[in-house]
Design a protein around this motif. Structure first.
Motif, PDB file in Angstrom:
ATOM      1  N   GLY A  40       0.835  -1.209   0.000  1.00  0.00           N
ATOM      2  CA  GLY A  40       0.000   0.000   0.000  1.00  0.00           C
ATOM      3  C   GLY A  40       0.866   1.253   0.000  1.00  0.00           C
ATOM      4  O   GLY A  40       0.646   2.178  -0.799  1.00  0.00           O
ATOM      5  N   ASN A  41       1.887   1.277   0.861  1.00  0.00           N
ATOM      6  CA  ASN A  41       2.813   2.417   0.887  1.00  0.00           C
ATOM      7  C   ASN A  41       3.502   2.576  -0.460  1.00  0.00           C
ATOM      8  O   ASN A  41       3.627   3.686  -0.975  1.00  0.00           O
ATOM      9  CB  ASN A  41       3.896   2.209   1.950  1.00  0.00           C
ATOM     10  CG  ASN A  41       3.427   2.651   3.328  1.00  0.00           C
ATOM     11  OD1 ASN A  41       2.390   3.291   3.455  1.00  0.00           O
ATOM     12  ND2 ASN A  41       4.186   2.297   4.347  1.00  0.00           N
ATOM     13  N   ALA A  42       3.982   1.446  -0.995  1.00  0.00           N
ATOM     14  CA  ALA A  42       4.743   1.502  -2.251  1.00  0.00           C
ATOM     15  C   ALA A  42       3.876   2.132  -3.340  1.00  0.00           C
ATOM     16  O   ALA A  42       4.341   3.001  -4.081  1.00  0.00           O
ATOM     17  CB  ALA A  42       5.190   0.106  -2.650  1.00  0.00           C
TER      18      ALA A  42
ATOM     19  N   THR B  44       5.900   8.534  12.857  1.00  0.00           N
ATOM     20  CA  THR B  44       6.977   9.250  12.165  1.00  0.00           C
ATOM     21  C   THR B  44       6.796   9.111  10.664  1.00  0.00           C
ATOM     22  O   THR B  44       6.588   8.014  10.153  1.00  0.00           O
ATOM     23  CB  THR B  44       8.349   8.678  12.551  1.00  0.00           C
ATOM     24  OG1 THR B  44       8.441   8.658  13.950  1.00  0.00           O
ATOM     25  CG2 THR B  44       9.462   9.533  11.985  1.00  0.00           C
ATOM     26  N   GLN B  45       6.881  10.248   9.999  1.00  0.00           N
ATOM     27  CA  GLN B  45       6.830  10.246   8.545  1.00  0.00           C
ATOM     28  C   GLN B  45       8.101  10.893   8.022  1.00  0.00           C
ATOM     29  O   GLN B  45       8.738  11.678   8.719  1.00  0.00           O
ATOM     30  CB  GLN B  45       5.602  11.025   8.055  1.00  0.00           C
ATOM     31  CG  GLN B  45       4.310  10.376   8.549  1.00  0.00           C
ATOM     32  CD  GLN B  45       3.075  11.017   7.987  1.00  0.00           C
ATOM     33  OE1 GLN B  45       2.983  12.228   7.954  1.00  0.00           O
ATOM     34  NE2 GLN B  45       2.133  10.205   7.561  1.00  0.00           N
ATOM     35  N   ALA B  46       8.454  10.557   6.768  1.00  0.00           N
ATOM     36  CA  ALA B  46       9.735  11.023   6.251  1.00  0.00           C
ATOM     37  C   ALA B  46       9.773  12.542   6.120  1.00  0.00           C
ATOM     38  O   ALA B  46      10.791  13.167   6.317  1.00  0.00           O
ATOM     39  CB  ALA B  46      10.024  10.362   4.913  1.00  0.00           C
TER      40      ALA B  46
ATOM     41  N   GLY C  62       1.854   2.704  10.260  1.00  0.00           N
ATOM     42  CA  GLY C  62       1.916   1.451   9.505  1.00  0.00           C
ATOM     43  C   GLY C  62       3.234   0.709   9.671  1.00  0.00           C
ATOM     44  O   GLY C  62       3.244  -0.491   9.992  1.00  0.00           O
ATOM     45  N   LEU C  63       4.330   1.426   9.505  1.00  0.00           N
ATOM     46  CA  LEU C  63       5.631   0.744   9.577  1.00  0.00           C
ATOM     47  C   LEU C  63       5.958   0.311  11.002  1.00  0.00           C
ATOM     48  O   LEU C  63       6.603  -0.709  11.209  1.00  0.00           O
ATOM     49  CB  LEU C  63       6.740   1.642   9.026  1.00  0.00           C
ATOM     50  CG  LEU C  63       6.679   1.881   7.512  1.00  0.00           C
ATOM     51  CD1 LEU C  63       7.791   2.820   7.075  1.00  0.00           C
ATOM     52  CD2 LEU C  63       6.794   0.566   6.764  1.00  0.00           C
ATOM     53  N   ALA C  64       5.493   1.104  11.984  1.00  0.00           N
ATOM     54  CA  ALA C  64       5.728   0.711  13.381  1.00  0.00           C
ATOM     55  C   ALA C  64       5.015  -0.610  13.658  1.00  0.00           C
ATOM     56  O   ALA C  64       5.555  -1.505  14.322  1.00  0.00           O
ATOM     57  CB  ALA C  64       5.236   1.800  14.324  1.00  0.00           C
TER      58      ALA C  64
HETATM   59  P1  ADP Z   1       2.038   6.369   6.799  1.00  0.00           P
HETATM   60  O1  ADP Z   1       2.201   5.743   5.447  1.00  0.00           O
HETATM   61  O2  ADP Z   1       0.698   6.166   7.381  1.00  0.00           O
HETATM   62  O3  ADP Z   1       2.508   7.766   6.833  1.00  0.00           O
HETATM   63  P2  ADP Z   1       4.002   4.443   7.634  1.00  0.00           P
HETATM   64  O4  ADP Z   1       4.505   4.086   8.985  1.00  0.00           O
HETATM   65  O5  ADP Z   1       3.451   3.357   6.807  1.00  0.00           O
HETATM   66  O6  ADP Z   1       2.977   5.588   7.818  1.00  0.00           O
HETATM   67  O7  ADP Z   1       5.181   5.130   6.866  1.00  0.00           O
HETATM   68  C1  ADP Z   1       5.943   6.131   7.497  1.00  0.00           C
HETATM   69  C2  ADP Z   1       6.577   7.036   6.501  1.00  0.00           C
HETATM   70  O8  ADP Z   1       7.595   6.343   5.781  1.00  0.00           O
HETATM   71  C3  ADP Z   1       5.643   7.537   5.423  1.00  0.00           C
HETATM   72  O9  ADP Z   1       4.906   8.641   5.883  1.00  0.00           O
HETATM   73  C4  ADP Z   1       6.614   7.927   4.323  1.00  0.00           C
HETATM   74  O10 ADP Z   1       7.188   9.175   4.604  1.00  0.00           O
HETATM   75  C5  ADP Z   1       7.687   6.865   4.464  1.00  0.00           C
HETATM   76  N1  ADP Z   1       7.466   5.749   3.521  1.00  0.00           N
HETATM   77  C6  ADP Z   1       6.961   4.530   3.807  1.00  0.00           C
HETATM   78  N2  ADP Z   1       6.959   3.745   2.697  1.00  0.00           N
HETATM   79  C7  ADP Z   1       7.482   4.479   1.705  1.00  0.00           C
HETATM   80  C8  ADP Z   1       7.752   4.225   0.307  1.00  0.00           C
HETATM   81  N3  ADP Z   1       7.473   3.054  -0.264  1.00  0.00           N
HETATM   82  N4  ADP Z   1       8.309   5.220  -0.411  1.00  0.00           N
HETATM   83  C9  ADP Z   1       8.585   6.413   0.152  1.00  0.00           C
HETATM   84  N5  ADP Z   1       8.353   6.712   1.454  1.00  0.00           N
HETATM   85  C10 ADP Z   1       7.805   5.769   2.223  1.00  0.00           C
END
Ligand code: ADP
Length: 823
Positions: A441-443, A492-494, A508-510
């Motif tokens: 989903g993130n990708a 945390t988001q990038a 999500g990633l946590a």
């Molecule tokens: P969310 O997607 O809900 O913000 P996640 O924990 O899944 O939270 O992801 C954290 C952050 O990691 C995202 O906000 C994004 O900044 C970065 N990120 C995650 N997956 C990707 C990806 N495939 N490409 C670029 N950035 C990503």
């Protein structure tokens, strides 16, 4: 006198002889100088001299004999040798001795000699003498005076011993002891030294003051130590000590409570080492006591603080878990009601507001679900639910679920599972699916161009376990290096703008990290901004025991029953494929309607009922996926469901998933093979809505392996005949080949000239579909590659492929024309 013998043994025989000679000379001299002495006295003297001679014989001492009246001193050759002189280099005078005495020693030594001679004080002195090489050496001198009958001294004799080395080592010892004492004082440690055999223990003053005692207040024995040990620690300390002494452990280091004079308990760290005899039996042990009370208190406080923090955190997680669970119920009400409302007649602004409301409610629910999940995991409330599952199904279903989103963004979504992975595994498939959906989903979310691939390989394996390595790669926006670790932290988001631009909560990633942890794996990312990201994770799964049950084939076994005739709508833009598929179905007894694009198909669908639709995917205008979506929308009102089967030239891996995600029911790869086509469509003929048709002619269905055209041949006549089915159709197909190929080649050429990847892809795809029918292997491969170049947007590579394909098509055309199917 064993020592004497030992020393003598070290000397060489000539040396000893020389020394004996010296002593005998000395004795003789004594006798000569004693003319008046009585026989008795002489004998006594002789005996004492002899004893003296014996005593010095074994030593390295130099002898001297001083005539007090004449001041002549007899220096034995060894004496002179000790100073570095030969016998004749040093005169036999007292001044020779005195002048060599060290400045600082002279006065003291002369006084000592005088005291002995005059007052019979013992003469045993240490002094420095200057040697021939100018260096002073240390000597110890002993001697005694001989006195006449009136007690008057007339002679004094004795020996000197070189003690320079001894002095140096004493000095060194003192220095090292001093250093040691300093070091010990510096550490503030107490020192103990235990004579194991006698039980006596030396406790340093610091040792005693550490527990509040003065030097004399406690006994220097082992029980002083033992009786002050805390009763709860006593046995453990004794056991540790015994283990060390019995050589069962290499170190002695133990912490215990020790009683202070004031009754309080101090924490002591004791360390020590034993000295052992030749048999390894310890006879002495020494070591230190360090007061670690403060550290212990700090540790205890830290422990309590951590405990409290953990309890608070877990309480928070439990609270969050309960709250989000509770909030979900009314949320579902809100969402359900807004959905119902949306289904009623509303004016446009009401609809707009309601849609916004529903959207907000949806994202709130998503957030709640994330929080619920995360806090459940954090509170340790998540346990894995392991059972047997099929990895292929999990991955395929994830791809299906995500396919629509990818499709909407025109992204390619591919997956590959290594064939080494067993079909069935044991683990929590639900949690695995959750991780995959999150990462895929993130990708998709963070990718605007290109695609996403999922790859699964074996990382390592044992007899019972298999560790899999999942890789989810995208060609998206990427992540800056400093964020590679941090994005796995909760919330945390990038980038600060992420929520605004892409949505999400950073949970999500946590959650993924926690789940992967639970599954004994790890998760990490490799990424470069603007290039893309690859998320990796590993997880351990159990192997199934015994015979593994292969997943049920979704396709029914070949059937010999005679199915009822079906009304089939074939949607296909390629002329050749239209011909082939309709002929194939008609021969089987089905009724075929042809449509050449999505819009036409939709019109047919609206006007009459069909038992099944065979739908090409790539078509100009409305394509197969769009047509399907439109049909499914219309069906929402009727509640009916017409089976739609995709036909594609298998352009990319993942096509099947895309089709299913778009609402299709099954999938057929081109070139179509009759056995497969019949099997696939006839399984839908049991549906109650199909029209009563004529009986079909019984055709035995068999599984035919895909045709493998021989290499180097423009087309494979046998395979061609098989796909065409009969000679009549074959002739017709041969006849239309040049015109059809030209049509698509021209379209491709035009697309290349105007730099348009999309129409180029469509043309190549159509060519691919038709070349499959003609079983033209090389042309087919070139068309496939042209498809891929066009899809990737690489028009340079596409141009090159196109030229090749054009040439090959001419060759195939020529080969077809010269082929006579009547033979
Ligand atoms: P969310 O997607 O809900 O913000 P996640 O924990 O899944 O939270 O992801 C954290 C952050 O990691 C995202 O906000 C994004 O900044 C970065 N990120 C995650 N997956 C990707 C990806 N495939 N490409 C670029 N950035 C990503």
């Amino acid at each position: 006198m064993p020592e004497t013998h030992e020393h003598a043994a070290g000397d060489s025989v000539p040396e000893l002889k020389q020394r004996i000679q010296e002593l005998e000379d000395l004795l003789q001299a004594c006798r000569l100088r004693l003319p008046n002495a009585s026989e008795e006295a002489v004998r006594e003297l002789a005996e004492s001299e002899e004893r003296f001679a014996l005593a010095v014989r074994g030593t390295n001492d130099g002898i001297w004999d001083w005539d007090l009246k004449t001041d002549v001193v007899y220096y034995a050759p060894r004496f002179k040798q000790l100073l570095g002189y030969t016998d004749d280099e040093m005169k036999n005078l007292f001044s020779e001795f005195e002048s060599r005495l060290h400045e600082e020693d002279r006065e003291r030594i002369l006084a000592a000699l005088k005291a002995h001679v005059d007052q019979q004080a013992p003469y045993d002195a240490e002094y420095r003498l200057k040697c021939k090489d100018g260096v002073y050496r240390w000597f110890r001198a002993r001697g005694s005076a001989l006195r006449d009958a009136t007690g008057h001294p007339y002679r004094m004799a004795g020996s000197i011993t070189d003690i320079t080395e001894q002095k140096a080592s004493i000095r060194a010892l003192a220095a090292s002891e001093e250093r040691f004492a300093l070091a010990v004082r510096g550490t503030n440690d107490g020192i103990w030294d235990w004579d194991i055999r006698s039980g006596a223990v030396f406790f340093s003053p610091r040792w005693k003051s550490m527990v509040g005692y003065e030097e004399e207040e406690i006994d220097n024995n082992f029980s002083t130590f033992e009786k002050r040990l805390h009763p709860d620690d006593h046995d453990r300390v004794m056991a540790t000590l015994n283990e060390y002494l019995n050589n069962q452990s290499p170190h002695y280091s133990v912490e215990f409570r020790f009683q202070h004079k004031d009754g309080s308990w101090r924490w002591i760290l004791a360390r020590g080492r034993a000295l052992r005899d030749a048999d390894g039996k310890p006879y002495r042990m020494a070591g230190s006591h360090t007061d670690v009370t403060e550290r212990k208190h700090d540790e205890e406080e830290l422990h309590q603080a951590r405990h409290a923090a953990e309890a608070a955190n877990s309480a928070k997680s439990v609270f969050l878990a309960n709250m989000s669970h509770e909030i979900r119920t009314p949320m579902n009400g809100i969402i359900g009601m807004s959905e119902l409302l949306l289904g009623t007649s509303l004016d446009s602004s009401q609809r707009e507001y309601l849609e916004m409301l529903k959207q907000s409610a949806d994202s709130l629910l998503e957030l709640l679900n994330d929080i619920l999940d995360f806090s459940k995991i954090e509170a340790g409330k998540v346990e894995l639910d392991s059972h047997e599952f099929d990895l292929n199904t999990i991955v395929t279903e994830t791809v299906q679920a995500m396919g629509v989103r990818a499709f909407q963004k025109r992204l390619v979504l591919l997956h590959h599972i290594s064939p080494e992975i067993p079909a069935r595994l044991i683990g929590d498939d639900g949690r695995l699916r959750q991780i995959l959906i999150n990462l895929v989903g993130n990708a998709i979310k963070f990718t605007h161009k290109g695609g996403v691939t999922i790859e699964v390989n074996v990382e390592s394996e044992t007899a019972d376990l298999i560790m899999l390595h999942f890789k989810i790669s995208d060609t998206g926006i990427g992540i800056a290096g400093n964020m590679h670790e941090r994005i796995f932290e909760a919330f945390t988001q990038a980038e600060a703008s992420t929520t605004r631009r892409y949505g999400g909560t950073g949970l999500g990633l946590a959650i993924c990290r926690d789940l992967v942890d639970l599954m004994h794996g790890r998760i990490w990312v490799e990424s470069q901004p603007d290039v893309g990201s690859t998320f990796h994770f590993t997880t351990a799964f159990g192997r199934t025991s015994g015979i593994s049950i292969k997943p049920m084939s979704p396709r029914p076994e070949p059937s010999v029953t005679v199915p009822a005739a079906m009304k089939v709508l074939v949607v296909e833009d390629g002329h050749v494929n239209q011909l082939v598929s309709s002929r194939m179905l008609q021969k089987r007894g089905h009724l075929v309607t042809l449509a050449s694009n999505g819009q036409e198909a939709l019109d047919f669908f609206k006007s009459e009922p069909f038992d099944i639709i065979l739908m090409d995917v790539q078509m100009p205008g409305m394509n197969g996926l769009e047509a399907t979506a439109a049909i499914r929308v219309i069906e929402q009102d009727t509640g009916r469901h017409v089976p739609i089967v995709a036909m594609t030239a298998n352009a990319m891996k993942g096509d099947r998933e895309l089709c299913l995600a778009a609402g299709m029911d099954d999938y057929l790869a081109k070139p179509l093979r009759s056995a497969e086509v019949f099997q696939t469509i006839e399984k839908f003929s049991h549906s109650p809505q199909h029209s009563e048709g004529a009986q079909l002619s019984p055709t035995l269905l068999e599984s035919v392996p895909p045709p493998q055209p021989p290499a180097g041949v423009a087309f494979d006549a046998t395979a061609f005949r098989e796909s065409a089915g009969d000679d009549k159709l074959m002739r017709k197909l041969i006849a239309i080949f040049p015109e059809d190929t030209q049509k698509y080649l021209r379209k491709a050429e035009k697309a290349l000239a105007t730099d348009k990847a999309r129409p180029l892809y469509e043309a190549a795809h159509s060519l691919k579909g038709m070349l499959g029918i003609y079983a033209a292997p090389k042309a087919l491969r070139l068309a496939s590659e042209l498809c891929e170049y066009a899809h990737a947007g690489d028009l340079k590579g596409a141009q090159f492929m196109f030229e090749q394909l054009k040439k090959e098509c001419t060759l195939v055309g020529e080969a077809l024309t010269s082929y006579d199917p009547v033979i």
